[in-house]
Design a protein around this motif. Structure first.
Motif, PDB file in Angstrom:
ATOM      1  N   SER A  25       0.822  -1.225   0.000  1.00  0.00           N
ATOM      2  CA  SER A  25       0.000   0.000   0.000  1.00  0.00           C
ATOM      3  C   SER A  25       0.849   1.266   0.000  1.00  0.00           C
ATOM      4  CB  SER A  25      -0.942   0.010   1.216  1.00  0.00           C
ATOM      5  OG  SER A  25      -0.211  -0.160   2.407  1.00  0.00           O
ATOM      6  N   PRO A  55      -9.138  13.041  -4.842  1.00  0.00           N
ATOM      7  CA  PRO A  55      -9.521  11.621  -4.910  1.00  0.00           C
ATOM      8  C   PRO A  55      -8.899  10.778  -3.800  1.00  0.00           C
ATOM      9  CG  PRO A  55      -8.853  12.412  -7.063  1.00  0.00           C
ATOM     10  CD  PRO A  55      -8.477  13.472  -6.076  1.00  0.00           C
ATOM     11  N   LEU A  56      -7.641  11.079  -3.431  1.00  0.00           N
ATOM     12  CA  LEU A  56      -6.993  10.350  -2.338  1.00  0.00           C
ATOM     13  C   LEU A  56      -7.767  10.514  -1.042  1.00  0.00           C
ATOM     14  CD1 LEU A  56      -3.126  10.876  -2.676  1.00  0.00           C
ATOM     15  CD2 LEU A  56      -4.322   8.717  -2.554  1.00  0.00           C
ATOM     16  N   LEU A  87     -10.824  11.593  -0.577  1.00  0.00           N
ATOM     17  CA  LEU A  87     -12.196  11.108  -0.695  1.00  0.00           C
ATOM     18  C   LEU A  87     -12.248   9.589  -0.545  1.00  0.00           C
ATOM     19  CD1 LEU A  87     -14.844  12.614  -1.146  1.00  0.00           C
ATOM     20  CD2 LEU A  87     -14.685  12.043  -3.573  1.00  0.00           C
ATOM     21  N   SER A  88     -11.288   8.909  -1.153  1.00  0.00           N
ATOM     22  CA  SER A  88     -11.247   7.436  -1.036  1.00  0.00           C
ATOM     23  C   SER A  88     -10.952   7.008   0.398  1.00  0.00           C
ATOM     24  CB  SER A  88     -10.213   6.853  -1.997  1.00  0.00           C
ATOM     25  OG  SER A  88      -8.934   7.394  -1.731  1.00  0.00           O
ATOM     26  N   PHE A  89     -10.078   7.741   1.091  1.00  0.00           N
ATOM     27  CA  PHE A  89      -9.810   7.427   2.502  1.00  0.00           C
ATOM     28  C   PHE A  89     -11.071   7.601   3.351  1.00  0.00           C
ATOM     29  CE2 PHE A  89      -5.235   9.078   1.760  1.00  0.00           C
ATOM     30  CZ  PHE A  89      -4.887   7.869   1.199  1.00  0.00           C
ATOM     31  N   ILE A 137     -14.303   7.614   2.368  1.00  0.00           N
ATOM     32  CA  ILE A 137     -15.343   6.613   2.053  1.00  0.00           C
ATOM     33  C   ILE A 137     -14.991   5.267   2.678  1.00  0.00           C
ATOM     34  CG2 ILE A 137     -16.405   5.286   0.171  1.00  0.00           C
ATOM     35  CD1 ILE A 137     -16.058   7.853  -1.575  1.00  0.00           C
ATOM     36  N   TYR A 138     -13.713   4.875   2.523  1.00  0.00           N
ATOM     37  CA  TYR A 138     -13.265   3.603   3.106  1.00  0.00           C
ATOM     38  C   TYR A 138     -13.407   3.619   4.628  1.00  0.00           C
ATOM     39  CZ  TYR A 138     -10.132  -0.107   4.649  1.00  0.00           C
ATOM     40  OH  TYR A 138      -9.616  -1.204   5.260  1.00  0.00           O
ATOM     41  N   SER A 155      -4.099   8.561   5.460  1.00  0.00           N
ATOM     42  CA  SER A 155      -4.576   7.189   5.220  1.00  0.00           C
ATOM     43  C   SER A 155      -4.438   6.320   6.464  1.00  0.00           C
ATOM     44  CB  SER A 155      -3.821   6.564   4.045  1.00  0.00           C
ATOM     45  OG  SER A 155      -2.490   6.302   4.402  1.00  0.00           O
TER      46      SER A 155
END
Length: 223
Positions: A68, A107-108, A110-112, A114-115, A219
């Motif tokens: 990762s 996007p980074l 936002l993805s963190f 949402i996850y 993250s």
């Protein structure tokens, strides 16, 4: 006098955005032999990448998700290359625009988010109230923590963009005064520009490192 920020205008004489292709110049400039035949440059680059990988691995606690850290190492390499590329004459600095920096940061983040909210909801809610907060201050702390969380992609993008633009703008301003100076002052100006170039090289490295490290830390909070 032309607009002060005209040097950051991405459009070319043909009114197309071909300058954005400078982002992909690395793929064209770096020969395949660099990757196929181990050279000193290759060993140096791999050493830097492994050092970053080991550092990010500690920050992200990546025992569960193998590999990762590679996305953050790649992010560092891309931003570093674009920052350095902008120091060359007549090459467009894509990282001095919010279009690119926000495209990387949003996007980074936002993805963190949402996850984190889907898989670790209670953990994310616990983050909104720091440990040891008095009950009276809890509503205020939730508001402050929420705001600080929401503005994270903006701060990442603005920090990189502002630092890239500020140094280049200063060098442009000083360079424009050159034709009006005497020979003694011109020599002094060239010396100052060289010092600024060294400073900008350091800023290019530091800002790409800061962007990658902060992304890694953001993250790690959702794991």
């Amino acid at each position: 006098m032309t607009n002060l920020f005209s040097s950051f205008d991405p459009s070319t004489n043909l009114n197309t955005s071909l300058n954005w292709l400078s982002t992909f110049l690395g793929l064209m400039l770096i020969p395949s032999a660099f990757w196929l035949i181990p050279s000193r440059m290759n060993f140096l680059w791999m050493k830097i990448m492994m050092t970053l990988h080991n550092e990010f691995k500690i920050l992200i606690n990546a025992d569960k998700i193998k590999g990762s850290t590679l996305i953050f190492v790649s992010l560092f390499a891309m931003i570093l290359f674009n920052n350095f590329l902008g120091l060359f004459p007549y090459i467009f600095t894509s990282t001095s625009h919010m279009v690119l920096t926000l495209t990387l940061a949003l996007p980074l983040w936002l993805s963190f988010m949402i996850y984190g909210w889907v898989n670790h909801t209670m953990h994310m809610l616990a983050h909104l109230v720091p440990e040891g907060t008095p009950p009276v201050l809890m509503p205020f702390m939730v508001c402050i923590e929420t705001i600080s969380n929401v503005i994270r992609p903006g701060t990442l993008a603005v920090r990189l963009m502002a630092n890239m633009m500020a140094g280049h703008l200063l060098m442009t301003l000083l360079g424009n005064t050159g034709p009006m100076l005497s020979m003694v002052m011109l020599n002094f100006l060239i010396f100052t520009q060289l010092l600024l170039l060294v400073l900008e090289s350091a800023v290019a490295i530091i800002q790409s490192y800061v962007f990658a490290v902060l992304s890694t830390l953001y993250s790690s909070e959702v794991n």
